[in-house]
Design a protein around this motif. Structure first.
Motif, PDB file in Angstrom:
ATOM      1  N   SER A 399       2.749   2.187 -48.001  1.00 54.94           N
ATOM      2  CA  SER A 399       4.143   2.633 -48.086  1.00 54.94           C
ATOM      3  C   SER A 399       4.932   1.981 -46.966  1.00 54.94           C
ATOM      4  N   GLY A 400       6.220   2.113 -47.028  1.00 49.84           N
ATOM      5  CA  GLY A 400       7.065   1.508 -45.992  1.00 49.84           C
ATOM      6  C   GLY A 400       8.441   1.255 -46.558  1.00 49.84           C
ATOM      7  N   THR A 401       9.274   0.538 -45.820  1.00 54.68           N
ATOM      8  CA  THR A 401      10.656   0.374 -46.266  1.00 54.68           C
ATOM      9  C   THR A 401      10.789  -0.662 -47.380  1.00 54.68           C
ATOM     10  N   ALA A 402       9.835  -1.594 -47.445  1.00 54.91           N
ATOM     11  CA  ALA A 402      10.027  -2.687 -48.394  1.00 54.91           C
ATOM     12  C   ALA A 402       8.946  -2.743 -49.460  1.00 54.91           C
ATOM     13  N   THR A 403       8.395  -1.585 -49.785  1.00 48.83           N
ATOM     14  CA  THR A 403       7.323  -1.600 -50.798  1.00 48.83           C
ATOM     15  C   THR A 403       7.392  -0.340 -51.653  1.00 48.83           C
ATOM     16  N   VAL A 404       6.900  -0.445 -52.883  1.00 47.70           N
ATOM     17  CA  VAL A 404       6.819   0.758 -53.718  1.00 47.70           C
ATOM     18  C   VAL A 404       5.575   1.509 -53.266  1.00 47.70           C
ATOM     19  N   ILE A 425       7.540   8.161 -55.241  1.00 48.25           N
ATOM     20  CA  ILE A 425       8.723   7.835 -54.434  1.00 48.25           C
ATOM     21  C   ILE A 425       8.404   7.866 -52.932  1.00 48.25           C
ATOM     22  N   GLY A 426       7.241   8.336 -52.594  1.00 48.56           N
ATOM     23  CA  GLY A 426       6.793   8.332 -51.199  1.00 48.56           C
ATOM     24  C   GLY A 426       5.280   8.311 -51.210  1.00 48.56           C
ATOM     25  N   ALA A 430       2.950   9.458 -54.398  1.00 53.10           N
ATOM     26  CA  ALA A 430       2.054   8.475 -55.039  1.00 53.10           C
ATOM     27  C   ALA A 430       0.628   9.018 -55.091  1.00 53.10           C
ATOM     28  N   THR A 431       0.184   9.634 -53.991  1.00 49.56           N
ATOM     29  CA  THR A 431      -1.179  10.184 -53.929  1.00 49.56           C
ATOM     30  C   THR A 431      -1.353  11.311 -54.953  1.00 49.56           C
ATOM     31  N   PHE A 432      -0.394  12.248 -54.961  1.00 51.44           N
ATOM     32  CA  PHE A 432      -0.513  13.400 -55.873  1.00 51.44           C
ATOM     33  C   PHE A 432      -0.431  12.932 -57.331  1.00 51.44           C
ATOM     34  N   ASN A 433       0.481  11.978 -57.616  1.00 50.58           N
ATOM     35  CA  ASN A 433       0.605  11.486 -59.006  1.00 50.58           C
ATOM     36  C   ASN A 433      -0.715  10.886 -59.476  1.00 50.58           C
ATOM     37  N   THR A 434      -1.341  10.128 -58.586  1.00 47.22           N
ATOM     38  CA  THR A 434      -2.599   9.470 -58.975  1.00 47.22           C
ATOM     39  C   THR A 434      -3.698  10.508 -59.209  1.00 47.22           C
ATOM     40  N   ILE A 483      -2.080  12.561 -41.984  1.00 51.38           N
ATOM     41  CA  ILE A 483      -1.414  13.595 -42.787  1.00 51.38           C
ATOM     42  C   ILE A 483      -1.416  13.298 -44.292  1.00 51.38           C
ATOM     43  N   ILE A 484      -1.557  12.027 -44.667  1.00 52.77           N
ATOM     44  CA  ILE A 484      -1.631  11.724 -46.110  1.00 52.77           C
ATOM     45  C   ILE A 484      -3.004  12.160 -46.632  1.00 52.77           C
ATOM     46  N   VAL A 485      -4.033  11.918 -45.825  1.00 53.22           N
ATOM     47  CA  VAL A 485      -5.379  12.365 -46.229  1.00 53.22           C
ATOM     48  C   VAL A 485      -5.412  13.898 -46.278  1.00 53.22           C
TER      49      VAL A 485
END
Ligand code: KIV
Ligand code: ZN
Length: 504
Positions: A399-404, A425-426, A430-434, A483-485
Motif C-alpha cells: 500500500s502507499g500513495t501511488a499504488t492500489v 481502498i486501503g 484489501a486484506t479483509f476483502n481477500t 497492525i495489518i497482521v
C-alpha cells in the motif's frame, strides 16, 4: 455490629446477555474462576433454558467452581426449572433462581395474567424447585414498579412455599434512592415472614442510579446485592460490583457493613472482563477506569506528592493496581515465565505453558520488553480461543500513495492451504476483502477498533472486530506488533467464532 452483605454476581448472566458481551464457554469458565478468586458469595452462571450453549457452560462452571454458590436462572415453568437444575445439580453449592414479572404493566402487556395467577405460578414453581434444593431465590421482575401490597403478598407466598432469598429488581432502572428506601422499609414492615428469608436487591442503571439505589437499599436493610463486574448488563447495565464493594469498604465509618470480597482481585477481574469481551472501559469509570487514580491538575499532583490522602480516598493497591510492573524479555527463562503466569492466577497445564512460552519467545524476538498486558493477550489468544477453522499462514500487503492496496493471503483450512490476492481502498480493506473471498463469508463488519497495548512505537496493536452473519454477532481479536497482521488475525478469529456459533 457490622452486617455481612452477600455479593451475588450476575456478570455471566445479566451481564453476558447484553449486546456485545457474549463469551464462549472457555471464556466464561475462565471468568468464573476469577470470580472465585474475587470471593463473590454467589455466581449466577447463566440461563440454561435459553440455549444449549448456555446450558453447557453453566454445567461446566457448576462442576468446576467449588467455593462459591452457583446459581442458574429459570422462569416459573417446569421445563425451565428442570433445565436450570440439570445444569447446576453437580455444583458444590447450587442455587435455583426463579423469576416472574409482578408489575401491572408486565402482567397486562407481557404475561396477560392476573395477580392471583402470578402468585399461583410463583408458588407452584418454588414448590417444584424445592424437590431439588433448599437454596431457592425468588425474584419479582419489575419489582420497583409493582404495587407495594402485591409485592409483599407475593414475597410472603414465595417464602411460605420455600424461597430462602427474595429479590427486588429495579428491572428498568426507574427507582430513586429515597423512594427505594421507602419501598424496602415497606416490604420489611408488611411481609410477615420476611425475617425467614434474605432480602436482596438487583438494580439497573438506566438513570445512572444503580449503585446509589443499591447502597440505599443496604442501608434500609437489604442483605444481598446483585452486581456485575464493570457494571455490564442489560441496556445501561447493572450495579457495578467494584463501586458497591469499594463504597462499603471506603465508607465503613458511615456504612456499618462488610463483604468478603478480596478487593485486591477487583482490578484483575475488571481488566480480565474487558479483555475477554473486547469492550474497553471508559477512562473515567469509577474505581477501575484508567483515570480513576490519575492526577493531572498541578494542584492535585502537588497535594498527592505531599500526601496521597489529599486527593485519593482509596489506595490503588487495595483494588490490586500494581505500581511496579514486572518486565520480561527474550532472556527470561521458562521458570520465570511460569511464575509470572501463576502470579496472574492462571493454573495451566505443562502443554499450555510450553505453547505459551513458544509464542512468548517469538514475541520477545520482536519486542525488547514484554509487560503484563502482552502476556495476558498471549493467554487470551492461546488458551481461550475457539479451535481454528481458518488459520493465517502468510500475509503480504502493498500500500502507499501511488499504488492500489493489494493483499496476498495464504490461509490454512483443515489440511488445505489456499492462496489468493485482492484489492481494497486501503491495506486493511484489501486484506479483509481477500480473506472474505477465500472463506466465502457473508458476514458484515459492524465494528473495527485498533489500540496499542502499551506505550511506544514497538507496542503491539490490539485489534477488535465485530462481525454479524444471519443475525449471529461475534467478536474477533488479534494482536501483533504489525497492525495489518493484527487486523487479519482479528478478522480470522471473528470468522472462526462465527463458524463455531453457527454449529451450535
Ligand atoms: O432485571 C431483572 O429483573 C432481572 C431478573 C431476572 C432478576 O434480571
Ligand atoms: Zn436484571
Amino acid at each position: 455490629m457490622a452486617g455481612k452483605i452477600t455479593i451475588f454476581d450476575t456478570t455471566l448472566r445479566d451481564g453476558e446477555q447484553s449486546p456485545g458481551y457474549s463469551m464462549n464457554s472457555a471464556e466464561k469458565m475462565h471468568f468464573a474462576s476469577q470470580l472465585e478468586r474475587l470471593k463473590v458469595d454467589v455466581l449466577e452462571a447463566g440461563f440454561p433454558s435459553s440455549s444449549k450453549g448456555d446450558f453447557e457452560s453453566v454445567q461446566m462452571i457448576a462442576k468446576k467452581v467449588r467455593n462459591v454458590e452457583v446459581a442458574a436462572l429459570a422462569r416459573t415453568s417446569k421445563e425451565d426449572i428442570d433445565a436450570a437444575w440439570g445444569a447446576i445439580k453437580e455444583a458444590a453449592h447450587p442455587r435455583l433462581h426463579i423469576f416472574i414479572a409482578t408489575s401491572d404493566i408486565h402482567l397486562q402487556h407481557k404475561l396477560r395474567l392476573n395477580r392471583d395467577q402470578v402468585v399461583a405460578r410463583a408458588v407452584e414453581a418454588v414448590k417444584y424447585a424445592k424437590q431439588f434444593t433448599n437454596n431457592i431465590e425468588f425474584s419479582a421482575e419489575d419489582g420497583s414498579r409493582t404495587d407495594r401490597d402485591f409485592l409483599c403478598r407475593i414475597f410472603e407466598a414465595a417464602i411460605l412455599a420455600g424461597a430462602t432469598t427474595v429479590n427486588l429488581p429495579d428491572t428498568v432502572g426507574y427507582a430513586i434512592p429515597s423512594e427505594f428506601v421507602d419501598l424496602i422499609t415497606y416490604i420489611k414492615g408488611n411481609t410477615p415472614n420476611i425475617g425467614k428469608a434474605i432480602l436482596s436487591v438487583h438494580c439497573h442503571n438506566d438513570l445512572g442510579l444503580a449503585t446509589a439505589n443499591t447502597l440505599a437499599a443496604v442501608n434500609a436493610g437489604a442483605q444481598q446485592v446483585e452486581v456485575t463486574v464493570n457494571g455490564i448488563g442489560e441496556r445501561a447495565g447493572n450495579t457495578s460490583l467494584e463501586e458497591l464493594v469499594m463504597a462499603l469498604h471506603t465508607r465503613k465509618d458511615y456504612l456499618p457493613y462488610f463483604t468478603t470480597i478480596n478487593t485486591k482481585e477487583i482490578y484483575p477481574s475488571s481488566h480480565l472482563l474487558a479483555m475477554i469481551t473486547g469492550i474497553p472501559l471508559q477512562p473515567n469509570k469509577a474505581i477501575v477506569g484508567s483515570n480513576a487514580f490519575a492526577h493531572e491538575a498541578g494542584i492535585h499532583q502537588d497535594g498527592v506528592l505531599k500526601n496521597e490522602t489529599t486527593y485519593e480516598i482509596m489506595e490503588p493497591a487495595t483494588i490490586g493496581l500494581k505500581a511496579n510492573r514486572l518486565v520480561m524479555g527474550k532472556h527470561s527463562g521458562r521458570h520465570a515465565f511460569k511464575e509470572r503466569l501463576r502470579g496472574f492466577g492462571y493454573d495451566l497445564s505443562d502443554r499450555e505453558i510450553d505453547n505459551l512460552f513458544q509464542r512468548f519467545k517469538e514475541l520477545a524476538d520482536k519486542r525488547k520488553e514484554i509487560v503484563d498486558e502482552d502476556l495476558e493477550v498471549l493467554i487470551a489468544e492461546e488458551i481461550l480461543r475457539v479451535p481454528d477453522i481458518y488459520k493465517l499462514q502468510y500475509l503480504n500487503v502493498i500500500s502507499g500513495t501511488a499504488t492500489v492496496p493489494t493483499a496476498t493471503v495464504q490461509l490454512e483450512t483443515g489440511k488445505r492451504v489456499q492462496q489468493d490476492a485482492g484489492f481494497g481502498i486501503g491495506p486493511i480493506d484489501a486484506t479483509f476483502n481477500t480473506i472474505a473471498k477465500m472463506t466465502g463469508t457473508r458476514s458484515k463488519l459492524l465494528h473495527f477498533s485498533i489500540d496499542s497495548l502499551t506505550g511506544g512505537t514497538d507496542a503491539q496493536g490490539n485489534v477488535i472486530v465485530r462481525l454479524e452473519e444471519d443475525g449471529i454477532q461475534t467478536l474477533g481479536k488479534g494482536t501483533d506488533p504489525d497492525i495489518i497482521v493484527a487486523s487479519a488475525k482479528a478478522y480470522i478469529n471473528g470468522l472462526n467464532r462465527l463458524e463455531h456459533l453457527k454449529q451450535k
